[in-house]
Design a protein around this motif. Structure first.
Motif, PDB file in Angstrom:
ATOM      1  N   ARG A  22      70.257  31.721  42.520  1.00 18.11           N
ATOM      2  CA  ARG A  22      69.715  32.981  43.038  1.00 18.11           C
ATOM      3  C   ARG A  22      70.834  34.002  43.268  1.00 18.11           C
ATOM      4  NH1 ARG A  22      65.046  34.678  46.166  1.00 18.11           N
ATOM      5  NH2 ARG A  22      65.603  36.594  47.257  1.00 18.11           N
ATOM      6  N   THR A  23      71.945  33.533  43.827  1.00 17.70           N
ATOM      7  CA  THR A  23      73.066  34.445  44.096  1.00 17.70           C
ATOM      8  C   THR A  23      73.655  34.979  42.800  1.00 17.70           C
ATOM      9  OG1 THR A  23      73.545  33.239  46.131  1.00 17.70           O
ATOM     10  CG2 THR A  23      75.280  34.678  45.286  1.00 17.70           C
ATOM     11  N   VAL A  24      73.741  34.139  41.787  1.00 20.63           N
ATOM     12  CA  VAL A  24      74.232  34.597  40.479  1.00 20.63           C
ATOM     13  C   VAL A  24      73.333  35.710  39.947  1.00 20.63           C
ATOM     14  CG1 VAL A  24      74.520  33.922  38.054  1.00 20.63           C
ATOM     15  CG2 VAL A  24      75.397  32.445  39.875  1.00 20.63           C
ATOM     16  N   LEU A  25      72.034  35.533  40.117  1.00 19.55           N
ATOM     17  CA  LEU A  25      71.104  36.560  39.646  1.00 19.55           C
ATOM     18  C   LEU A  25      71.280  37.880  40.398  1.00 19.55           C
ATOM     19  CD1 LEU A  25      67.889  34.364  39.310  1.00 19.55           C
ATOM     20  CD2 LEU A  25      69.188  35.378  37.430  1.00 19.55           C
ATOM     21  N   GLU A  26      71.793  37.822  41.620  1.00 20.43           N
ATOM     22  CA  GLU A  26      71.979  39.027  42.433  1.00 20.43           C
ATOM     23  C   GLU A  26      73.323  39.697  42.204  1.00 20.43           C
ATOM     24  OE1 GLU A  26      71.489  37.354  46.287  1.00 20.43           O
ATOM     25  OE2 GLU A  26      69.289  37.390  46.213  1.00 20.43           O
ATOM     26  N   VAL A  33      72.856  32.339  32.137  1.00 21.62           N
ATOM     27  CA  VAL A  33      72.474  32.081  30.742  1.00 21.62           C
ATOM     28  C   VAL A  33      71.947  30.673  30.525  1.00 21.62           C
ATOM     29  CG1 VAL A  33      74.103  33.787  29.837  1.00 21.62           C
ATOM     30  CG2 VAL A  33      74.838  31.396  30.110  1.00 21.62           C
ATOM     31  N   GLY A  34      71.940  29.841  31.572  1.00 20.55           N
ATOM     32  CA  GLY A  34      71.446  28.493  31.397  1.00 20.55           C
ATOM     33  C   GLY A  34      71.327  27.775  32.725  1.00 20.55           C
ATOM     34  N   VAL A  47      63.856  29.584  35.880  1.00 18.00           N
ATOM     35  CA  VAL A  47      64.650  29.449  37.100  1.00 18.00           C
ATOM     36  C   VAL A  47      64.033  30.227  38.251  1.00 18.00           C
ATOM     37  CG1 VAL A  47      66.892  29.994  38.139  1.00 18.00           C
ATOM     38  CG2 VAL A  47      66.793  28.974  35.867  1.00 18.00           C
ATOM     39  N   ALA A  48      63.404  31.353  37.945  1.00 18.44           N
ATOM     40  CA  ALA A  48      62.776  32.178  38.987  1.00 18.44           C
ATOM     41  C   ALA A  48      61.744  31.392  39.780  1.00 18.44           C
ATOM     42  CB  ALA A  48      62.144  33.418  38.364  1.00 18.44           C
ATOM     43  N   ASP A  49      61.080  30.437  39.150  1.00 19.70           N
ATOM     44  CA  ASP A  49      60.071  29.642  39.849  1.00 19.70           C
ATOM     45  C   ASP A  49      60.682  28.785  40.948  1.00 19.70           C
ATOM     46  OD1 ASP A  49      58.198  30.647  38.109  1.00 19.70           O
ATOM     47  OD2 ASP A  49      58.159  28.882  36.812  1.00 19.70           O
ATOM     48  N   LEU A  50      61.964  28.494  40.841  1.00 21.77           N
ATOM     49  CA  LEU A  50      62.630  27.591  41.776  1.00 21.77           C
ATOM     50  C   LEU A  50      63.379  28.311  42.879  1.00 21.77           C
ATOM     51  CD1 LEU A  50      64.175  25.065  39.206  1.00 21.77           C
ATOM     52  CD2 LEU A  50      61.993  24.872  40.409  1.00 21.77           C
ATOM     53  N   VAL A  51      63.792  29.542  42.639  1.00 25.32           N
ATOM     54  CA  VAL A  51      64.747  30.166  43.556  1.00 25.32           C
ATOM     55  C   VAL A  51      64.131  31.205  44.492  1.00 25.32           C
ATOM     56  CG1 VAL A  51      66.621  29.783  41.920  1.00 25.32           C
ATOM     57  CG2 VAL A  51      65.447  31.983  41.933  1.00 25.32           C
ATOM     58  N   GLY A  52      62.811  31.490  44.362  1.00 23.43           N
ATOM     59  CA  GLY A  52      62.210  32.430  45.302  1.00 23.43           C
ATOM     60  C   GLY A  52      61.039  33.178  44.715  1.00 23.43           C
ATOM     61  N   THR A  58      63.225  35.181  34.635  1.00 25.35           N
ATOM     62  CA  THR A  58      64.570  35.399  34.096  1.00 25.35           C
ATOM     63  C   THR A  58      64.653  35.139  32.603  1.00 25.35           C
ATOM     64  OG1 THR A  58      65.262  33.098  34.457  1.00 25.35           O
ATOM     65  CG2 THR A  58      65.524  34.644  36.302  1.00 25.35           C
ATOM     66  N   GLY A  59      63.714  34.374  32.082  1.00 26.01           N
ATOM     67  CA  GLY A  59      63.818  33.948  30.686  1.00 26.01           C
ATOM     68  C   GLY A  59      64.742  32.766  30.512  1.00 26.01           C
TER      69      GLY A  59
END
Length: 342
Positions: A22-26, A33-34, A47-52, A58-59
């Motif tokens: 989640r922090t990487v996405l922010e 990328v994986g 990944v979005a389903d797991l992090v909030g 995110t794809g």
């Protein structure tokens, strides 16, 4: 700090790994990328389903095939959060290195591995040098609170005679796996059985001790390490488990290093549910003396994520090989989005 984006793969999606992702996405300088995890309930999911719930798709989908994920994602850096013990993750780390990725791992035994695990440490160091990448083990403890911070505290001293670090953590405010890790809810007898059965409790205290000693140029003549239970005085309900009075609330773990015939380096960790207060202290007997106190303590779950993510650009710019935190530049946060010029 980075001005160009780093491609990041998250390896391991437990509670800490999810928070890291989640922090990487922010963080704008980072691009996820994986993601890799062997849990069948997670594989194939975005990944979005797991992090909030507030995170857009995110794809990036979780894969249980690390080799394929590394090849497809071509990450610059892998953030690795699977287990504490180096022997169990050496092949995972080698796979990342051989894919040409730098690695930042929360594996506690990787933080200062050459003394206790020389063979896997040498394998990792050689492979990293051959591939032209770097790797490091870090987190809040080891990696920050009881080693990097004490070393930085000595920077203003012209002479250091002793270093003492104390850390008190209310494990009741931490994630459930950590509460289990410190034995919260066990009977005193079960605690002793687990203790006799092998590694148990906090992993990394002796690594922190050796990292500080090595950083100060001190030759340790010996280490005295003790692990004792802390018992609950009254019922404690953490939301994850109930600990009755008399049951184990957590651990009191100490490590003392002998230097020149004296106990000049000591680490004292109390981690248990129901602690009256949390705090971190660093005391340097030196010229000048240093006395640091982190009131309220360094919140470990968040700080672990911070250290892992903030180490990504440092390790990406490091020379090839296996490093400790003492080898890298001073760790620091970097902005979520670009700073606004005045």
């Amino acid at each position: 700090m980075p001005t160009d984006s780093l491609r990041v793969l998250q390896y391991g999606l437990g509670p800490i790994g999810q928070a890291v992702a989640r922090t990487v996405l922010e963080k704008e300088p980072l691009t996820l990328v994986g993601a890799v995890d062997i849990d069948p309930d997670k594989t194939g999911r975005d990944v979005a389903d797991l992090v909030g719930d507030d995170v857009s798709p995110t794809g990036v989908h979780v894969s249980d095939d690390a080799e394929t994920a590394l090849a497809d994602g071509a990450p610059d850096v892998v953030l690795h959060t699977t287990t504490s013990f180096l022997e169990g993750v050496t092949e995972q780390l080698l796979r990342c290195v051989r894919a040409g990725a730098h690695v930042v791992s929360s594996t506690e035994e990787l933080s200062f591995p050459h003394h206790w695990s020389p063979d896997p440490a040498d394998r990792l160091d050689r492979a990293a040098q051959e591939e032209g990448v770097a790797l490091v083990g870090t987190g809040v403890n080891p990696g920050y609170a009881m080693d990097t911070v004490p070393l930085m505290a000595t920077a203003g001293c012209t002479d250091v005679q002793a270093v003492h670090v104390e850390r008190v953590v209310d494990a009741g405010k931490r994630r459930e796996p950590l509460q289990a890790k410190v034995g919260a809810g066990l009977s005193p007898e079960a605690f002793e059985e687990k203790k006799e059965g092998g590694p148990f409790g906090h992993i990394g205290l002796r690594e922190s001790l050796r990292l500080v000693a090595d950083g100060l140029g001190w030759s340790l003549e010996g280490i005295t390490e003790e692990l004792q239970p802390v018992r609950a005085d009254e019922l404690v309900n953490t939301g994850f488990r109930q600990v009755a009075a008399g049951q184990v609330a957590g651990i009191h773990h100490t490590a003392v290093g002998q230097v020149a015939g004296e106990s000049r380096l000591s680490l004292d960790l109390k981690m248990y549910v129901g602690a009256d207060e949390s705090y971190d202290t660093v005391t340097v007997d030196g010229s000048p003396p240093i006395d640091l106190r982190f009131q309220g303590g360094i919140f470990g779950d968040t700080a672990t994520v911070g250290m892992l993510v903030n180490a990504a650009p440092l390790v990406a710019n490091a020379s090839p090989g296996l490093h400790t935190m003492a080898d890298l530049p001073v760790p620091r946060a970097f902005a979520t989005s670009p700073a606004v010029s005045a």
